[in-house]
Design an enzyme around this catalytic site. Sequence first.
Site, mmCIF file in Angstrom:
data_model
loop_
_atom_site.group_PDB
_atom_site.id
_atom_site.type_symbol
_atom_site.label_atom_id
_atom_site.label_comp_id
_atom_site.label_asym_id
_atom_site.label_seq_id
_atom_site.Cartn_x
_atom_site.Cartn_y
_atom_site.Cartn_z
ATOM 1 N N GLY A 65 0.778 -1.240 0.000
ATOM 2 C CA GLY A 65 0.000 0.000 0.000
ATOM 3 C C GLY A 65 0.806 1.284 0.000
ATOM 4 N N GLU B 284 3.715 4.300 5.739
ATOM 5 C CA GLU B 284 2.535 3.456 5.556
ATOM 6 C C GLU B 284 1.428 4.270 4.888
ATOM 7 O OE1 GLU B 284 1.287 0.827 5.110
ATOM 8 O OE2 GLU B 284 0.272 -0.136 6.784
ATOM 9 N N ASP B 285 0.570 3.577 4.142
ATOM 10 C CA ASP B 285 -0.527 4.268 3.466
ATOM 11 C C ASP B 285 -1.580 4.768 4.454
ATOM 12 O OD1 ASP B 285 -1.309 1.675 4.116
ATOM 13 O OD2 ASP B 285 -2.035 1.150 2.119
ATOM 14 N N ASP C 15 -5.426 2.288 10.728
ATOM 15 C CA ASP C 15 -6.833 2.014 11.012
ATOM 16 C C ASP C 15 -6.917 1.559 12.480
ATOM 17 O OD1 ASP C 15 -9.370 0.841 11.060
ATOM 18 O OD2 ASP C 15 -9.222 -0.069 9.112
ATOM 19 N N GLY D 110 -4.486 0.173 14.073
ATOM 20 C CA GLY D 110 -3.159 0.420 14.650
ATOM 21 C C GLY D 110 -2.362 -0.859 14.867
ATOM 22 N N THR E 239 -1.147 -3.094 12.778
ATOM 23 C CA THR E 239 -0.009 -3.287 11.860
ATOM 24 C C THR E 239 1.195 -2.475 12.314
ATOM 25 O OG1 THR E 239 -1.571 -3.585 10.048
ATOM 26 C CG2 THR E 239 0.706 -3.097 9.433
ATOM 27 N N LEU E 240 0.973 -1.178 12.571
ATOM 28 C CA LEU E 240 2.099 -0.309 12.926
ATOM 29 C C LEU E 240 2.649 -0.605 14.309
ATOM 30 C CD1 LEU E 240 0.919 2.947 11.189
ATOM 31 C CD2 LEU E 240 3.000 1.654 10.705
ATOM 32 N N LYS F 290 -7.346 6.904 10.071
ATOM 33 C CA LYS F 290 -8.761 6.719 10.470
ATOM 34 C C LYS F 290 -8.766 6.650 11.988
ATOM 35 C CE LYS F 290 -10.179 3.577 6.794
ATOM 36 N NZ LYS F 290 -10.706 2.211 6.590
ATOM 37 N N PHE G 266 -14.049 3.109 3.760
ATOM 38 C CA PHE G 266 -13.035 2.297 3.099
ATOM 39 C C PHE G 266 -12.563 3.056 1.869
ATOM 40 C CE2 PHE G 266 -10.990 -1.011 0.698
ATOM 41 C CZ PHE G 266 -10.274 -1.645 1.706
ATOM 42 N N ASP H 228 -5.649 -0.490 -1.875
ATOM 43 C CA ASP H 228 -6.401 -1.414 -2.722
ATOM 44 C C ASP H 228 -7.672 -1.933 -2.059
ATOM 45 O OD1 ASP H 228 -5.094 -3.107 -0.742
ATOM 46 O OD2 ASP H 228 -5.700 -4.793 -1.997
ATOM 47 N N ARG I 295 -5.179 0.366 -6.929
ATOM 48 C CA ARG I 295 -3.953 0.979 -6.401
ATOM 49 C C ARG I 295 -3.432 2.081 -7.314
ATOM 50 N NH1 ARG I 295 -2.010 -2.199 -2.114
ATOM 51 N NH2 ARG I 295 -2.252 -4.436 -2.353
HETATM 52 P P1 IMP Z 1 -4.530 -1.578 10.814
HETATM 53 O O1 IMP Z 1 -3.557 -2.661 11.210
HETATM 54 O O2 IMP Z 1 -5.927 -1.922 11.190
HETATM 55 O O3 IMP Z 1 -4.116 -0.214 11.311
HETATM 56 O O4 IMP Z 1 -4.605 -1.570 9.265
HETATM 57 C C1 IMP Z 1 -3.667 -1.054 8.479
HETATM 58 C C2 IMP Z 1 -3.658 -1.736 7.131
HETATM 59 O O5 IMP Z 1 -4.977 -2.100 6.689
HETATM 60 C C3 IMP Z 1 -3.158 -0.767 6.121
HETATM 61 O O6 IMP Z 1 -1.803 -0.995 5.896
HETATM 62 C C4 IMP Z 1 -3.951 -1.068 4.890
HETATM 63 O O7 IMP Z 1 -3.258 -2.013 4.115
HETATM 64 C C5 IMP Z 1 -5.214 -1.701 5.356
HETATM 65 N N1 IMP Z 1 -6.345 -0.747 5.349
HETATM 66 C C6 IMP Z 1 -6.960 -0.170 6.397
HETATM 67 N N2 IMP Z 1 -7.951 0.645 6.025
HETATM 68 C C7 IMP Z 1 -7.960 0.588 4.678
HETATM 69 C C8 IMP Z 1 -8.765 1.244 3.667
HETATM 70 O O8 IMP Z 1 -9.666 2.050 3.923
HETATM 71 N N3 IMP Z 1 -8.452 0.928 2.375
HETATM 72 C C9 IMP Z 1 -7.466 0.070 2.023
HETATM 73 N N4 IMP Z 1 -6.699 -0.557 2.920
HETATM 74 C C10 IMP Z 1 -6.947 -0.300 4.237
HETATM 75 MG MG MG Z 2 -0.975 -1.670 4.286
#
Ligand code: IMP
Ligand code: MG
Length: 176
Positions: A47, A101-102, A105, A107, A109-110, A133, A154, A161, A167
Site C-alpha cells: 500500500g 505506511e498508506d 486504522d 493500529g 499493523t504499525l 482513520k 473504506f 487497494d 492501487r
Molecule cells: P490496521 O492494522 O488496522 O491499522 O490496518 C492497516 C492496514 O490495513 C493498512 O496498511 C492497509 O493495508 C489496510 N487498510 C486499512 N484501512 C484501509 C482502507 O480504507 N483501504 C485500504 N486498505 C486499508
Molecule cells: Mg498496508
Amino acid sequence: MKKQLKPKKFISQLKIQQKVRSIAKKISSDYKKSKTKKLLVVGILKGSIIFLSDLVRQITIPCEIDFIALSSYSGIKTTGVVRQLLDLRESPVGKDILIVEDIVDTGYTLKYLKENLLTRKPKSVKICVLLDKIECRKVNIDIDYKGFVIPNKFVVGYGLDCNEMYRNLPYVAALK
Ligand code: IMP
Ligand code: MG
C-alpha cells in the site's frame, strides 16, 4: 445480485501533492539534526509504494529505502492478525528508521512493526502515514508524521487497494 462498489474521488491529486511536499520538508529538517546521518525509510508493501515514491523524491537529505511486507486485511475487513510476508534486506542497526505506511486504522499493523523493529537495535523508529482513520483505533500508537485524518470509510487509490484493485488511481477515493 451483489452490488458493485464504485470509487468516488475523496482527496485530489493536488491536495495529496501539497501534503506530501510539506511532510517531506518537515522530515528533511527533523532528520538533518540527527547525529547518525543514517536515515532508513521502510515502506510497508504494497500500500505504501506510491506515497513512498513521491515522498522520498521530496526528501532533501540522503536516505536508504527498504521494504517489508505485512498483511492483515482480507477484502475490506481487517482480520486483526498481522502476518509478515517479507523482511528487510538492509540492516536497521544504528539507523534512524522511518516507517512509511498508506493508512492507519486499528493500529495493529504499525504497533506490531514498530515493536518488532525496536528489538533490532536501531537508533530510532518513527512513523509516517498518509491517512489516519483515528476513530477506528484499537491500540495506542504514536504517529509522528501524518497527511490526512479521515472518517471511517473504506478508501482506495494512491497505493491503497480493495482485493488488489484501484492501487493505480492517482487520487484517494471512497468505495461506495
Ligand atoms: P490496521 O492494522 O488496522 O491499522 O490496518 C492497516 C492496514 O490495513 C493498512 O496498511 C492497509 O493495508 C489496510 N487498510 C486499512 N484501512 C484501509 C482502507 O480504507 N483501504 C485500504 N486498505 C486499508
Ligand atoms: Mg498496508
